[in-house]
Design an enzyme around this catalytic site. Structure first.
Site, PDB file in Angstrom:
ATOM      1  N   LYS A 179       0.830  -1.211   0.000  1.00 41.13           N
ATOM      2  CA  LYS A 179       0.000   0.000   0.000  1.00 41.13           C
ATOM      3  C   LYS A 179       0.861   1.256   0.000  1.00 41.13           C
ATOM      4  CE  LYS A 179      -3.332   2.960   0.446  1.00 41.13           C
ATOM      5  NZ  LYS A 179      -4.312   3.283  -0.590  1.00 41.13           N
TER       6      LYS A 179
ATOM      7  N   CYS B 205      -3.771  10.953   0.470  1.00 43.27           N
ATOM      8  CA  CYS B 205      -2.876   9.791   0.605  1.00 43.27           C
ATOM      9  C   CYS B 205      -1.502   9.979  -0.054  1.00 43.27           C
ATOM     10  CB  CYS B 205      -3.536   8.526   0.095  1.00 43.27           C
ATOM     11  SG  CYS B 205      -4.299   8.683  -1.488  1.00 43.27           S
TER      12      CYS B 205
HETATM   13  N1  SAJ Z   1      -1.167  14.589  -9.839  1.00 45.78           N
HETATM   14  C1  SAJ Z   1      -0.253  15.213 -10.685  1.00 45.78           C
HETATM   15  N2  SAJ Z   1       0.147  14.563 -11.806  1.00 45.78           N
HETATM   16  C2  SAJ Z   1      -0.320  13.318 -12.121  1.00 45.78           C
HETATM   17  C3  SAJ Z   1      -1.236  12.696 -11.234  1.00 45.78           C
HETATM   18  C4  SAJ Z   1      -1.648  13.349 -10.107  1.00 45.78           C
HETATM   19  O1  SAJ Z   1       0.187  16.337 -10.435  1.00 45.78           O
HETATM   20  O2  SAJ Z   1       0.050  12.797 -13.174  1.00 45.78           O
HETATM   21  C5  SAJ Z   1      -1.597  15.281  -8.620  1.00 45.78           C
HETATM   22  C6  SAJ Z   1      -3.088  15.533  -8.596  1.00 45.78           C
HETATM   23  O3  SAJ Z   1      -3.378  16.776  -9.190  1.00 45.78           O
HETATM   24  C7  SAJ Z   1      -3.389  15.535  -7.103  1.00 45.78           C
HETATM   25  C8  SAJ Z   1      -2.392  14.532  -6.540  1.00 45.78           C
HETATM   26  O4  SAJ Z   1      -1.343  14.421  -7.518  1.00 45.78           O
HETATM   27  O5  SAJ Z   1      -3.160  16.795  -6.537  1.00 45.78           O
HETATM   28  C9  SAJ Z   1      -2.979  13.155  -6.259  1.00 45.78           C
HETATM   29  O6  SAJ Z   1      -3.685  12.786  -7.418  1.00 45.78           O
HETATM   30  P1  SAJ Z   1      -4.126  11.251  -7.656  1.00 45.78           P
HETATM   31  O7  SAJ Z   1      -4.603  11.160  -9.068  1.00 45.78           O
HETATM   32  O8  SAJ Z   1      -3.066  10.341  -7.219  1.00 45.78           O
HETATM   33  O9  SAJ Z   1      -5.445  11.081  -6.771  1.00 45.78           O
HETATM   34  P2  SAJ Z   1      -5.593  10.573  -5.277  1.00 45.78           P
HETATM   35  O10 SAJ Z   1      -4.792  11.385  -4.335  1.00 45.78           O
HETATM   36  O11 SAJ Z   1      -7.065  10.486  -5.026  1.00 45.78           O
HETATM   37  O12 SAJ Z   1      -4.946   9.107  -5.303  1.00 45.78           O
HETATM   38  C10 SAJ Z   1      -5.768   7.988  -5.420  1.00 45.78           C
HETATM   39  C11 SAJ Z   1      -5.001   6.842  -4.852  1.00 45.78           C
HETATM   40  N3  SAJ Z   1      -5.895   5.726  -4.793  1.00 45.78           N
HETATM   41  C12 SAJ Z   1      -5.964   5.037  -3.681  1.00 45.78           C
HETATM   42  O13 SAJ Z   1      -5.316   5.299  -2.688  1.00 45.78           O
HETATM   43  C13 SAJ Z   1      -6.912   3.918  -3.723  1.00 45.78           C
HETATM   44  C14 SAJ Z   1      -3.835   6.499  -5.731  1.00 45.78           C
HETATM   45  O14 SAJ Z   1      -3.246   5.296  -5.250  1.00 45.78           O
HETATM   46  C15 SAJ Z   1      -4.283   6.279  -7.143  1.00 45.78           C
HETATM   47  O15 SAJ Z   1      -3.147   6.007  -7.957  1.00 45.78           O
HETATM   48  C16 SAJ Z   1      -4.959   7.534  -7.648  1.00 45.78           C
HETATM   49  O16 SAJ Z   1      -6.101   7.785  -6.792  1.00 45.78           O
HETATM   50  C17 SAJ Z   1      -5.452   7.338  -9.078  1.00 45.78           C
HETATM   51  O17 SAJ Z   1      -4.777   6.570  -9.802  1.00 45.78           O
HETATM   52  O18 SAJ Z   1      -6.422   7.978  -9.431  1.00 45.78           O
END
Ligand code: SAJ
Length: 445
Positions: free
Chosen positions: A223, A277
């Site tokens: 995780k 997270c």
């Molecule tokens: N972000 C970037 N560039 C990227 C992807 C994300 O700057 O290419 C930023 C987003 O804008 C945000 C942050 O990172 O501010 C997190 O974005 P995220 O897409 O990772 O979304 P989260 O935080 O909701 O992460 C969740 C997590 N899922 C779980 O914990 C079950 C993560 O493990 C997943 O990879 C992610 O969703 C996903 O793939 O959508």
């Protein structure tokens, strides 16, 4: 009760389930198991949350498709009940724990809630109970914190008096129920039979995706690693963006062409990393190495790069204003996007929060727009009137339809900083807009 007995009671739904912590992880899980026919008791220390739940009202903020209806159904059917009294779990066969596991300013895990919940469970659980930690925890926590505390307080021995597992949550705001149903889960058990019992249990609410049995430490490592992997890759994209700015390249063109190469998947650069997270889990993983005095470089550096990006956005803004002899101090600046994620209303650890604080400290008058965040839903065009600069922080779908001509005509001073590749830089410059974009071409002086 033996694990064999428990597996039978899971199969016929006669097992009594307890869920400790009724937040965005625990509440949907409790509802899904209640919907599957189990009697479920939920324990939460917030009386107002308990009252709302027992009234069939969903306390989780934001759009969560299906959750309010499911909660109402399982509460009204009597399958699910909430309480603040830990004593109610004394007959529970399985106790799932989903309490907060924050990381402090010192990047150290804050396990106070986990410790308190574990102690209360130890005081009340019955012999033969299976305790499953769903919260995200640092590798080594199940064995190093939860196990000894349960043994000490209950007087029972692990694997003879009670069983222990770690099944890390994989929830996402806006998709709480969907993720429970469709995300593969790692079921770490204190014994292989415990892991198999966990598979029996979770299979009931998880559709046909992988449930992988393993040990607790592996589950903890999986995780924290999966989210650290994402943070490191976002940091890489951000560093390439900084290089592109320095040499006059366009990171978006570079990324598109890089990702055409097999086995390349460069993530998106941007204004930083928010959410509940990704900013936290790398420190949980790193904490395990700290304990073993293992020097880390990539993980802390990636965090530093991602945490730097909001200040880089303000540097781009400062450079753009300076090019027309203006300063941030005294300027009226519109920040577009306050959520941490596109098309989300979740503002936890939002990079925009960091940027707004800096701009205000620097003497700017800051206006904020976000179509999803209630307090920032004023009319965008009214906010953009008499504005000296616009900073785009989130790629909300609504922003993709904005016409640059109209934006320029509305603003007092045509300065645009694009943190999420929402606008076409060449079109902006052709319109006479002073444009800066993360990873986009201007040789940044
Ligand atoms: N972000 C970037 N560039 C990227 C992807 C994300 O700057 O290419 C930023 C987003 O804008 C945000 C942050 O990172 O501010 C997190 O974005 P995220 O897409 O990772 O979304 P989260 O935080 O909701 O992460 C969740 C997590 N899922 C779980 O914990 C079950 C993560 O493990 C997943 O990879 C992610 O969703 C996903 O793939 O959508």
């Amino acid at each position: 009760m033996t694990l064999a007995d428990l597996r039978k009671n899971i199969e016929d739904r006669s097992a009594f389930l307890g869920v400790v912590g009724l937040g965005y992880v625990g509440l949907p899980v409790a509802c899904k198991f209640a919907e599957a026919g189990f009697r479920v008791i939920g324990v939460d220390i917030k009386p107002e949350r308990v009252s709302m739940i027992n009234a069939g009202q969903n306390p989780i903020e934001g759009r969560e498709p299906g959750l309010a209806e499911l909660l109402w159904k399982v509460v009204k059917s009597g399958q699910f009940k909430a309480t603040s009294e830990y004593e109610t779990i004394c007959d529970a066969d399985v106790i799932m724990v989903s309490v907060e596991t924050p990381v402090g300013e010192d990047h150290k895990p804050g396990f106070e809630a986990l410790r308190a919940a574990t102690a209360s469970i130890g005081s009340n659980m019955k012999p033969g109970a299976l305790v499953i930690i769903e919260s995200t925890i640092a590798p080594g926590t199940t064995d190093g914190l939860v196990k000894p505390l349960l043994e000490e307080i209950s007087g029972l021995q692990l694997n003879t008096g009670f069983f222990l597992g770690h099944c890390p949550e994989r929830v996402m705001p806006g998709k709480l129920l969907k993720n429970i149903e469709t995300m593969p889960r790692v079921c770490g058990g204190s014994t292989p039979e415990t892991a198999e019992t966990m598979l029996d249990l979770y299979r009931i609410i998880v559709e046909d995706v992988d449930l992988d049995p393993t040990d607790c430490l592996t589950a903890e490592l999986v995780k924290t690693t999966e989210n650290t992997y994402r943070d490191v890759n976002i940091a890489f994209a951000n560093e390439v963006a900084l290089i592109c700015e320095a040499v006059g390249g366009d990171v978006w063109k570079v990324r598109d062409l890089v990702n055409k190469v097999p086995a390349r998947l460069m993530l998106e650069p941007g204004v930083g990393v928010g959410g509940h997270c990704i900013p936290k889990d790398p420190w949980l993983l790193a904490n395990a190495a700290d304990e073993a005095q293992t020097p880390l470089r990539i993980i802390p550096t990636a965090r530093a790069i991602n945490e730097f990006m909001p200040s880089h956005v303000s540097a781009l803004l400062k450079d753009a204003l300076a090019s027309i002899d203006k300063e941030i101090s005294g300027a009226r600046i519109l920040v577009m996007g306050y959520a941490y994620l596109a098309d989300s209303d979740d503002t936890r650890n939002s990079p925009s929060e960091v940027l707004v604080a800096y701009l205000q400290e620097t003497g700017a008058e800051v206006l904020i727009h976000d179509p999803y965040v209630p307090e920032y839903q004023s009319d965008l065009w009214e906010l953009a009137t008499e504005i000296d600069a616009v900073v785009v922080m989130v790629r909300h779908s609504q922003y993709l339809d904005i016409e640059l001509e109209k934006l320029k005509a509305t603003m007092k001073t045509p300065v645009l900083v694009d943190g999420r590749n929402v606008f076409d830089d060449q079109q902006a410059e052709a319109l006479g807009i002073v444009f800066r974009g993360i990873g986009q071409g201007k040789v940044f002086t």
